[in-house]
Design an enzyme around this catalytic site. Structure first.
Site, PDB file in Angstrom:
ATOM      1  CG  HIS A  14      -1.976   1.149   1.228  1.00  0.00           C
ATOM      2  ND1 HIS A  14      -3.254   0.815   1.315  1.00  0.00           N
ATOM      3  CD2 HIS A  14      -1.792   2.388   0.923  1.00  0.00           C
ATOM      4  CE1 HIS A  14      -3.801   1.964   1.307  1.00  0.00           C
ATOM      5  NE2 HIS A  14      -3.093   3.088   1.110  1.00  0.00           N
ATOM      6  CG  HIS A  16      -1.009   6.948  -1.169  1.00  0.00           C
ATOM      7  ND1 HIS A  16      -2.239   7.419  -1.844  1.00  0.00           N
ATOM      8  CD2 HIS A  16      -1.330   6.293   0.117  1.00  0.00           C
ATOM      9  CE1 HIS A  16      -2.993   6.485  -1.239  1.00  0.00           C
ATOM     10  NE2 HIS A  16      -2.532   6.062   0.024  1.00  0.00           N
ATOM     11  NE  ARG A  18       0.804  12.134  -2.280  1.00  0.00           N
ATOM     12  CZ  ARG A  18      -0.305  11.710  -1.548  1.00  0.00           C
ATOM     13  NH1 ARG A  18      -1.407  10.825  -2.155  1.00  0.00           N
ATOM     14  NH2 ARG A  18      -0.236  11.806  -0.249  1.00  0.00           N
ATOM     15  CG  ASN A  42      -4.938   8.750  -3.389  1.00  0.00           C
ATOM     16  OD1 ASN A  42      -3.891   7.718  -3.752  1.00  0.00           O
ATOM     17  ND2 ASN A  42      -5.498   9.238  -2.361  1.00  0.00           N
ATOM     18  CE  LYS A 100      -7.724   2.093  -0.834  1.00  0.00           C
ATOM     19  NZ  LYS A 100      -6.863   2.998  -0.621  1.00  0.00           N
ATOM     20  CG  HIS A 137     -10.192   4.728   2.877  1.00  0.00           C
ATOM     21  ND1 HIS A 137      -9.050   5.044   2.975  1.00  0.00           N
ATOM     22  CD2 HIS A 137     -11.063   5.243   3.743  1.00  0.00           C
ATOM     23  CE1 HIS A 137      -9.058   6.180   4.125  1.00  0.00           C
ATOM     24  NE2 HIS A 137     -10.312   6.167   4.477  1.00  0.00           N
ATOM     25  CG  HIS A 175      -5.227   2.222   5.469  1.00  0.00           C
ATOM     26  ND1 HIS A 175      -6.609   2.285   5.612  1.00  0.00           N
ATOM     27  CD2 HIS A 175      -4.993   3.055   4.309  1.00  0.00           C
ATOM     28  CE1 HIS A 175      -7.225   2.903   4.740  1.00  0.00           C
ATOM     29  NE2 HIS A 175      -6.379   3.489   3.897  1.00  0.00           N
ATOM     30  CG  ASP A 248      -1.630   4.742   3.729  1.00  0.00           C
ATOM     31  OD1 ASP A 248      -1.812   5.397   2.794  1.00  0.00           O
ATOM     32  OD2 ASP A 248      -2.716   5.321   4.739  1.00  0.00           O
ATOM     33  CB  ALA A 264      -5.357  12.814   6.130  1.00  0.00           C
TER      34      ALA A 264
HETATM   35  O1  DOR Z   1      -3.775   9.644   5.375  1.00  0.00           O
HETATM   36  C1  DOR Z   1      -4.152   9.202   4.379  1.00  0.00           C
HETATM   37  N1  DOR Z   1      -3.711   9.709   3.251  1.00  0.00           N
HETATM   38  N2  DOR Z   1      -4.998   8.308   4.038  1.00  0.00           N
HETATM   39  C2  DOR Z   1      -5.282   8.150   3.047  1.00  0.00           C
HETATM   40  O2  DOR Z   1      -6.516   7.245   2.786  1.00  0.00           O
HETATM   41  C3  DOR Z   1      -4.871   8.803   1.557  1.00  0.00           C
HETATM   42  C4  DOR Z   1      -3.606   9.045   1.793  1.00  0.00           C
HETATM   43  C5  DOR Z   1      -3.004  10.270   0.728  1.00  0.00           C
HETATM   44  O3  DOR Z   1      -3.337  10.137  -0.239  1.00  0.00           O
HETATM   45  O4  DOR Z   1      -2.684  11.254   1.022  1.00  0.00           O
HETATM   46 ZN    ZN Z   2      -3.331   5.011   1.513  1.00  0.00          ZN
END
Ligand code: DOR
Ligand code: ZN
Length: 348
Positions: A14, A16, A18, A42, A100, A137, A175, A248, A264
């Site tokens: 898991h 990210h 970007r 995302n 997802k 999620h 997560h 994550d 977040a």
């Molecule tokens: O804290 C998080 N950040 N939780 C998520 O589900 C997405 C992630 C983000 O893409 O920043």
């Molecule tokens: Zn995530």
């Protein structure tokens, strides 16, 4: 006392990564420790068709450091309009590893997420038939539900009925942050697994308010009470095949975190293995670490185990206060703290 820990090369289930200016650095941080990673879709706009996923995969591959064999495992972002034929074709061709579910407005860039899980039932029907993993999620978005209860309410209102309707659907509860989620996963069939982050193993919700508001300890789902952290530690170190490593890691540059409305996400990629090793050592469970980091995930996804090993040394290491990322700076997880392990590389 073990001074060196040598384990099979792990994967991160898991991540990210970007896009754009950040991509080269995020890929480098993850590829340094992990052979493969499940890449979350995302982006803004989201990566919600097989063609978009394929293009994103090409950008990640182009961003790898020279000589890196890092393999991104790609994920399609489900929307109310996802086409089951596109998903099935993407899985069959090997472009897609999973889909997802972001409940609409649950987290970062989830505005195009699913407004009601029943809207994707035709997609889930197809995914169940072809054995394609459904990544979840797990939080309800109803503002009337207390933020600390959103995962538990999701289990009751969404996950339980969905898995009752699709009992053979391969699902990863991403997560997890509660004892409720850990217990749900243990009680479910072998088709249900979960990722656990290093930060949810290390902090409870007090950390977000320790002496003032701490934006770098804020992520979603938000950390919960101590009883939940202890249940997650027990699950991760239990040896159960259902739980596997998923950091994550979710970078937001320092200005986006230290703001009146901070984003977040916790950027833990630089010291992810060290953080997990700290937890497993504290739990006297280093003998369970390799399976959690390097075996349970591939077994769940039906992929081969990696060859090669990574080495961690038990030495004191200071985590930098800030790191460069793209055109900016980021505050990494455990910034300014001394940790007891150091990742010292990949070997045969
Ligand atoms: O804290 C998080 N950040 N939780 C998520 O589900 C997405 C992630 C983000 O893409 O920043
Ligand atoms: Zn995530």
């Amino acid at each position: 006392m073990t001074d060196r820990l040598i384990i099979r090369r792990p994967d991160d289930w898991h991540v990210h990564l970007r896009d754009g200016a950040l991509l080269a650095d995020t890929v480098a941080h993850t590829a340094r420790q992990f052979a493969r990673a499940i890449v979350m879709p995302n982006l803004s706009p989201p990566v919600s068709t097989t063609a978009e996923v394929e293009a994103y995969r090409a950008r990640i591959i182009a961003a790898r450091p020279a000589g890196s064999d890092f393999t991104p495992l790609m994920v399609l972002y489900l929307t109310d309009a996802t086409d089951p034929d596109d998903v099935a074709a993407g899985f069959a061709s090997g472009v897609l590893a999973a889909c997802k579910l972001y409940p609409a407005n649950a987290t970062t860039n989830s505005a195009h997420g699913v407004t009601d899980v029943r809207n994707i039932y035709p997609v889930l029907e197809r995914m169940q038939a072809i054995g394609m993993p459904f990544l979840v999620h797990g939080e309800v978005t109803d503002p009337a539900v207390d933020i600390f209860d959103r995962e538990a309410v999701f289990i009751e209102q969404v996950l339980t009925p969905t898995l009752r309707d699709f009992p053979a659907l391969k699902a990863v509860f991403e997560h997890i942050t509660t004892r409720d989620a850990a217990e749900f996963v243990v009680a479910a069939g072998a088709n249900v697994g979960a990722t656990i982050t290093p930060h949810h193993l290390m902090i409870n919700r007090n950390a977000i308010f320790a002496g003032g508001i701490r934006p770098h300890a804020y992520c979603l789902p938000v950390a919960k009470r101590e009883v939940h952290r202890l249940a997650l530690r027990k699950a991760a170190t239990s040896g159960s095949e259902k739980f596997f490593l998923g950091t994550d890691t979710a970078p937001h540059l320092v200005q986006a975190k230290e703001s009146a409305c901070g984003c977040a996400g916790i950027f833990n990629a630089p010291h992810a293995l060290e953080a997990y090793a700290t937890v497993f050592a504290e739990e006297n469970a280093l003998d369970k670490f390799e399976a959690f980091a390097s075996e349970h995930g591939p077994n769940f996804y039906g992929l081969p185990l990696n060859s090669g090993r990574v080495v961690l040394e038990r030495v004191r290491e200071l985590v930098p206060e800030r790191l460069p990322l793209g055109d900016g700076e980021i505050v990494p997880w455990l910034a300014g703290e001394t940790i007891g392990w150091r990742f010292s590389g990949v070997t045969d």
